[in-house]
Design a protein around this motif. Structure first.
Motif, PDB file in Angstrom:
ATOM      1  N   ARG A 127       0.846  -1.207   0.000  1.00 22.13           N
ATOM      2  CA  ARG A 127       0.000   0.000   0.000  1.00 22.13           C
ATOM      3  C   ARG A 127       0.877   1.251   0.000  1.00 22.13           C
ATOM      4  N   ASP A 128       1.940   1.236   0.814  1.00 22.91           N
ATOM      5  CA  ASP A 128       2.865   2.384   0.844  1.00 22.91           C
ATOM      6  C   ASP A 128       3.555   2.553  -0.503  1.00 22.91           C
ATOM      7  N   GLU A 139       1.169   4.170  -2.891  1.00 26.25           N
ATOM      8  CA  GLU A 139       1.057   5.612  -2.632  1.00 26.25           C
ATOM      9  C   GLU A 139       2.274   6.359  -3.187  1.00 26.25           C
ATOM     10  N   ARG A 140       3.457   5.804  -3.003  1.00 27.36           N
ATOM     11  CA  ARG A 140       4.681   6.433  -3.549  1.00 27.36           C
ATOM     12  C   ARG A 140       4.618   6.474  -5.072  1.00 27.36           C
ATOM     13  N   THR A 200       2.331   9.191  -6.176  1.00 30.25           N
ATOM     14  CA  THR A 200       2.947  10.498  -5.957  1.00 30.25           C
ATOM     15  C   THR A 200       3.916  10.826  -7.093  1.00 30.25           C
TER      16      THR A 200
END
Length: 195
Positions: free
Chosen positions: A148-149, A152-153, A156
């Motif tokens: 999930r992280d 998100e990265r 971005t």
């Protein structure tokens, strides 16, 4: 690619899993495939399978698809502008797919509406989901630890992706063959769009 759908052209009497969609130019699908390769998890959609879905037909008898072909062949619509403006996720807290968003416009909405009307006229019951034009890039089952992280990265860094608009010359009825390796697509018929 076939321009005319012929009764009896499919291999057997089983229902056919199919959709109606707009194919992408090779250079755009190649670019989208490269961008999506920035993620190392999820099932990647190969460039040759990327499209904008106008109607998912689910599984239908060949006769019903032949009737739909007649309906679609009678449509005379102008080509919509297809412009990619950013990447996003469907699924909220449990993302199920990464997609490239297609900017809505009147001609695209009209094409979507007419394809749905044609499907209903052929006796196909379609889902009532709101039309959010997009190109699927990756599918997810469940995100693992840290994914999930990473997602998100990725958004971005790459979420602002955009591509110059194009006007498709055709839309297509496509058969989807499912396997353990993913789907392969076969064009059953194509329909011209006015410029």
């Amino acid at each position: 690619m076939r321009s005319g759908f012929m009764r009896g052209s499919l291999r057997d009497d089983r229902p056919v899993r199919a959709f109606v969609g707009i194919p992408l130019p090779d250079d755009l699908s190649d670019r989208l495939e490269e961008v999506a390769a920035g993620l190392r998890f999820g099932r990647a959609i190969p460039a040759e399978n990327m499209h904008v879905t106008l109607a998912f037909l689910d599984e239908q008898p060949e006769e019903v698809l032949a009737d739909l072909h007649e309906e679609l062949a009678g449509l005379h619509l102008r080509a919509p502008e297809i412009a990619i403006e950013g990447l996003d996720l469907f699924g909220g807290d449990k993302p199920r797919l990464l997609f490239a968003a297609v900017m809505p416009n009147e001609a695209l909405a009209e094409l979507h509406k007419k394809v749905r009307q044609a499907a209903r006229a052929a006796g196909i019951a379609l889902s009532h989901e709101r039309f959010r034009p997009h190109v699927t890039l990756r599918r997810f089952q469940r995100l693992g630890f840290g994914e999930r992280d990473a997602l998100e990265r990725f958004l971005t860094l790459s979420g602002a992706f955009h591509a110059p608009a194009f006007r498709p010359v055709i839309f297509e009825m496509v058969q989807s063959h499912l396997s353990h390796e993913g789907a392969t697509y076969e064009t059953l018929a194509s329909y011209p769009l006015g410029q």
